[in-house]
Scaffold this motif. Structure first.
Motif, PDB file in Angstrom:
ATOM      1  N   PHE A  80     -11.065  19.951 -17.156  1.00  0.00           N
ATOM      2  CA  PHE A  80     -12.541  19.595 -16.657  1.00  0.00           C
ATOM      3  C   PHE A  80     -12.228  18.308 -15.687  1.00  0.00           C
ATOM      4  O   PHE A  80     -12.982  18.175 -14.532  1.00  0.00           O
ATOM      5  N   VAL A  81     -11.296  17.373 -15.937  1.00  0.00           N
ATOM      6  CA  VAL A  81     -10.904  16.302 -15.379  1.00  0.00           C
ATOM      7  C   VAL A  81     -10.512  16.534 -13.801  1.00  0.00           C
ATOM      8  O   VAL A  81     -10.903  16.198 -12.818  1.00  0.00           O
ATOM      9  N   SER A  82      -9.685  17.587 -13.826  1.00  0.00           N
ATOM     10  CA  SER A  82      -8.921  18.046 -12.594  1.00  0.00           C
ATOM     11  C   SER A  82      -9.475  18.481 -11.758  1.00  0.00           C
ATOM     12  O   SER A  82      -9.482  18.404 -10.442  1.00  0.00           O
ATOM     13  N   VAL A  83     -10.650  19.569 -12.274  1.00  0.00           N
ATOM     14  CA  VAL A  83     -11.619  20.196 -11.463  1.00  0.00           C
ATOM     15  C   VAL A  83     -12.505  19.151 -10.746  1.00  0.00           C
ATOM     16  O   VAL A  83     -12.717  19.284  -9.489  1.00  0.00           O
ATOM     17  N   PHE A  84     -13.062  18.206 -11.418  1.00  0.00           N
ATOM     18  CA  PHE A  84     -13.800  17.187 -10.901  1.00  0.00           C
ATOM     19  C   PHE A  84     -13.052  16.285  -9.796  1.00  0.00           C
ATOM     20  O   PHE A  84     -13.441  16.311  -8.833  1.00  0.00           O
ATOM     21  N   LEU A  85     -11.849  15.915 -10.328  1.00  0.00           N
ATOM     22  CA  LEU A  85     -10.839  14.958  -9.197  1.00  0.00           C
ATOM     23  C   LEU A  85     -10.653  15.946  -7.945  1.00  0.00           C
ATOM     24  O   LEU A  85     -10.702  15.660  -6.923  1.00  0.00           O
ATOM     25  N   TYR A  86     -10.225  17.277  -8.044  1.00  0.00           N
ATOM     26  CA  TYR A  86     -10.090  18.194  -6.859  1.00  0.00           C
ATOM     27  C   TYR A  86     -11.208  18.185  -5.896  1.00  0.00           C
ATOM     28  O   TYR A  86     -10.911  18.028  -4.800  1.00  0.00           O
ATOM     29  N   THR A  87     -12.485  18.108  -6.494  1.00  0.00           N
ATOM     30  CA  THR A  87     -13.662  18.251  -5.500  1.00  0.00           C
ATOM     31  C   THR A  87     -13.648  16.770  -4.935  1.00  0.00           C
ATOM     32  O   THR A  87     -14.450  16.536  -3.739  1.00  0.00           O
ATOM     33  N   GLN A  88     -13.467  15.780  -5.556  1.00  0.00           N
ATOM     34  CA  GLN A  88     -13.430  14.072  -5.128  1.00  0.00           C
ATOM     35  C   GLN A  88     -12.233  13.891  -3.921  1.00  0.00           C
ATOM     36  O   GLN A  88     -12.511  12.727  -3.108  1.00  0.00           O
ATOM     37  N   LEU A  89     -11.211  14.488  -4.116  1.00  0.00           N
ATOM     38  CA  LEU A  89      -9.907  13.868  -3.400  1.00  0.00           C
ATOM     39  C   LEU A  89      -9.897  14.401  -1.990  1.00  0.00           C
ATOM     40  O   LEU A  89      -8.971  13.986  -1.243  1.00  0.00           O
ATOM     41  N   TYR A  90     -10.646  15.409  -1.628  1.00  0.00           N
ATOM     42  CA  TYR A  90     -10.944  15.891  -0.119  1.00  0.00           C
ATOM     43  C   TYR A  90     -10.937  14.932   0.720  1.00  0.00           C
ATOM     44  O   TYR A  90     -11.881  14.004   0.664  1.00  0.00           O
ATOM     45  N   ASN A  91     -10.082  14.788   1.655  1.00  0.00           N
ATOM     46  CA  ASN A  91     -10.355  13.638   2.835  1.00  0.00           C
ATOM     47  C   ASN A  91      -9.940  12.187   2.431  1.00  0.00           C
ATOM     48  O   ASN A  91     -10.315  11.283   3.133  1.00  0.00           O
ATOM     49  N   THR A  92      -9.183  12.047   1.327  1.00  0.00           N
ATOM     50  CA  THR A  92      -8.838  10.887   0.887  1.00  0.00           C
ATOM     51  C   THR A  92      -7.313  10.253   1.032  1.00  0.00           C
ATOM     52  O   THR A  92      -6.826  11.214   1.272  1.00  0.00           O
ATOM     53  N   THR A  93      -7.018   9.207   0.810  1.00  0.00           N
ATOM     54  CA  THR A  93      -5.654   8.989   1.179  1.00  0.00           C
ATOM     55  C   THR A  93      -4.674   9.677   0.360  1.00  0.00           C
ATOM     56  O   THR A  93      -3.702  10.341   0.750  1.00  0.00           O
ATOM     57  N   LEU A  94      -4.948   9.788  -1.077  1.00  0.00           N
ATOM     58  CA  LEU A  94      -4.174  10.340  -2.088  1.00  0.00           C
ATOM     59  C   LEU A  94      -4.280  12.067  -1.955  1.00  0.00           C
ATOM     60  O   LEU A  94      -3.283  12.828  -1.691  1.00  0.00           O
ATOM     61  N   GLY A  95      -5.626  12.439  -1.447  1.00  0.00           N
ATOM     62  CA  GLY A  95      -5.708  13.761  -1.168  1.00  0.00           C
ATOM     63  C   GLY A  95      -4.598  14.315   0.027  1.00  0.00           C
ATOM     64  O   GLY A  95      -4.097  15.563   0.031  1.00  0.00           O
ATOM     65  N   ASN A  96      -4.972  13.527   0.995  1.00  0.00           N
ATOM     66  CA  ASN A  96      -4.009  13.729   2.279  1.00  0.00           C
ATOM     67  C   ASN A  96      -2.451  13.761   1.769  1.00  0.00           C
ATOM     68  O   ASN A  96      -1.763  14.520   2.362  1.00  0.00           O
ATOM     69  N   TRP A  97      -2.107  12.753   0.944  1.00  0.00           N
ATOM     70  CA  TRP A  97      -0.656  12.837   0.685  1.00  0.00           C
ATOM     71  C   TRP A  97      -0.322  14.123  -0.044  1.00  0.00           C
ATOM     72  O   TRP A  97       0.706  14.613   0.041  1.00  0.00           O
ATOM     73  N   LEU A  98      -1.073  14.559  -1.025  1.00  0.00           N
ATOM     74  CA  LEU A  98      -1.020  15.567  -2.182  1.00  0.00           C
ATOM     75  C   LEU A  98      -0.702  17.077  -0.921  1.00  0.00           C
ATOM     76  O   LEU A  98      -0.124  17.873  -1.363  1.00  0.00           O
ATOM     77  N   ASN A  99      -1.628  16.840  -0.121  1.00  0.00           N
ATOM     78  CA  ASN A  99      -1.744  18.116   0.968  1.00  0.00           C
ATOM     79  C   ASN A  99      -0.513  18.098   1.931  1.00  0.00           C
ATOM     80  O   ASN A  99       0.098  19.360   1.984  1.00  0.00           O
ATOM     81  N   SER A 100       0.111  17.193   1.998  1.00  0.00           N
ATOM     82  CA  SER A 100       1.180  17.011   2.724  1.00  0.00           C
ATOM     83  C   SER A 100       2.417  17.501   1.971  1.00  0.00           C
ATOM     84  O   SER A 100       3.253  18.347   2.320  1.00  0.00           O
ATOM     85  N   LEU A 101       2.361  16.936   0.747  1.00  0.00           N
ATOM     86  CA  LEU A 101       3.508  17.403  -0.257  1.00  0.00           C
ATOM     87  C   LEU A 101       3.417  19.100  -0.509  1.00  0.00           C
ATOM     88  O   LEU A 101       4.528  19.596  -0.559  1.00  0.00           O
ATOM     89  N   SER A 102       2.245  19.633  -0.723  1.00  0.00           N
ATOM     90  CA  SER A 102       2.067  20.875  -0.917  1.00  0.00           C
ATOM     91  C   SER A 102       2.477  21.647   0.127  1.00  0.00           C
ATOM     92  O   SER A 102       3.312  22.692   0.039  1.00  0.00           O
ATOM     93  N   HIS A 103       2.252  21.182   1.486  1.00  0.00           N
ATOM     94  CA  HIS A 103       2.576  21.976   2.680  1.00  0.00           C
ATOM     95  C   HIS A 103       4.145  22.011   2.717  1.00  0.00           C
ATOM     96  O   HIS A 103       4.786  22.871   3.189  1.00  0.00           O
ATOM     97  N   SER A 104       4.606  20.745   2.369  1.00  0.00           N
ATOM     98  CA  SER A 104       6.244  20.642   2.681  1.00  0.00           C
ATOM     99  C   SER A 104       6.949  21.536   1.586  1.00  0.00           C
ATOM    100  O   SER A 104       8.038  21.935   1.731  1.00  0.00           O
TER     101      SER A 104
END
Length: 405
Positions: free
Chosen positions: A243-267
């Motif tokens: 439940f916490v991760s689902v909430f955070l997932y919707t809040q992290l988009y276009n944040t610094t942490l979210g962009n870093w996770l996005n780059s890591l996943s892509h690599s």
């Protein structure tokens, strides 16, 4: 009493025959093959449901003399399932959508099948046969994989999509693993080989949801083996994290942490961390809040209440969308009751793996929704994995082992 036990043993064998006969054919319902072939799978899936009802009624009839002891063990499970059926029926009647009757019926039959699986007295011989059947399916997939020149990206064979094949191989892996303990060395080697091939197939799907679920299964297994006195905490921790991760997932988009996770996943995976679920779930949560307590009615899809032509990709949000907060509470109560039943039988190898895969399935349901209605084959096989551990016993291990050989 001896005659009753004998009849129950025969009934257990009939359930095993049902699984071994119909489960591979049911797979046809989730393929991209010709419609006539898919219809065969849909028909046998319906037969699986209806035969499960017959088996369940027969179980109750045979065990009527010990109804008190049955109620003591399964009383809360019956109460929760009964409450879910009542809730879904009220939702169906309130919204007066006659087209959703099949949805209501499938939901009830799914819960009935769950109860049937929980009533079967599973033993090493039965799960070994299922393990062999699972391995044969994997070998067919491997042959097709070879024919397609061994793709390692988004392999889906003849199924709807890579995620669909991923959850199939994930579920089959459970049966291979639990069968491994109860066969002789030569069969251990053969099963071990098919397990390796299964993992290769799972890897080739590049389904991150399934990879994550398998990773959670391994972690849960280690925790159960290392901290046996604290296994009761695993379920609430897992559900809380979901439940916490689902909430955070919707809040992290276009944040610094979210962009870093996005780059890591892509690599790592050549895929974005944000697959579109963040926007979908955000819109979906807004729609859920407009009818938070009772929901929008059974059969309501995410595409009806959001701008996206997509399913919810989350079992918990889908349940809330249909039946509101009351439905989510009852769903959690059902899952927790099953977890408690598994804990009560957690002194054997198979139940420990059922518990581990149970947690993995919970994680998977935070990214997809396949426990009810959406894809009956997926729901049947996942409930089977969970319920085997409730009644499995090794007491007849030696006898059954000799019979196998």
């Amino acid at each position: 009493m001896m005659n009753v036990n004998l009849h129950i043993q025969h009934l257990n064998k009939l359930v095993l025959i049902l699984i071994l006969t119909f489960m591979p054919i049911n797979l046809l319902s989730v393929t991209d093959l010709a419609n006539d072939i898919q219809k065969i799978g849909e028909t046998t899936t319906d037969l699986t449901f209806y035969l499960s009802v017959i088996f369940l009624v027969t179980f109750f009839f045979l065990q009527k003399q010990s109804i008190k002891s049955i109620t003591q063990k399964y009383g809360f499970l019956y109460a929760v399932i009964g409450s879910l059926i009542v809730l879904y029926t009220i939702s169906y009647l309130n919204h007066q959508d006659q087209t959703q009757f099949s949805t209501l019926l499938t939901f009830i039959l799914t819960l009935t099948t769950l109860l049937t699986f929980a009533k079967v007295r599973w033993n090493p011989k039965m799960i070994t046969f299922i393990g062999y059947g699972a391995s044969m399916i994997i070998m067919v997939l491997v042959i097709h994989w070879q024919i397609l020149d061994q793709p390692t990206n988004r392999f889906q064979s003849v199924f709807w999509n890579p995620n669909g094949l991923g959850i199939i191989t994930f579920c089959l892996l459970y049966f291979q693993i639990i069968a491994l303990k109860y066969v002789d060395l030569i069969y251990k080697l053969l099963l071990g080989l098919t397990i390796i091939l299964n993992i290769i197939m799972l890897y080739a799907t590049t389904s991150r949801a399934v990879w994550l679920s398998l990773f959670i299964v391994m972690i849960t297994w280690v925790c159960i083996k290392t901290f046996p006195k604290h296994i009761k905490y695993i379920f609430p921790i897992a559900l809380g994290l979901i439940f916490v991760s689902v909430f955070l997932y919707t809040q992290l988009y276009n944040t610094t942490l979210g962009n870093w996770l996005n780059s890591l996943s892509h690599s790592l995976f050549s895929k974005n961390f944000f697959s579109g679920r963040s926007e979908l779930w955000s819109e979906l949560w807004g729609a859920i809040q407009t009818s938070l307590i009772w929901g929008h009615g059974i059969g309501t899809s995410a595409s009806e209440v959001t701008p996206f032509s997509l399913p919810a990709h989350n079992q918990y949000l889908q349940f809330m969308l249909e039946t509101g907060l009351i439905g989510l509470v009852l769903l959690c109560a059902l899952l927790y009751t099953l977890w408690k039943l598994l804990i009560s039988n957690a002194n054997n190898y198979v139940t420990k793996w059922s518990m581990s895969f149970f947690i993995g399935i919970l994680i998977y349901q935070s990214l997809e929704h396949s426990l009810f209605i959406n894809n009956p084959w997926y729901s049947i096989i996942q409930w089977l994995i969970i319920c085997i551990g409730i009644t499995f016993t090794e007491s007849d291990k030696r006898t059954n082992h000799k019979e196998l050989n």
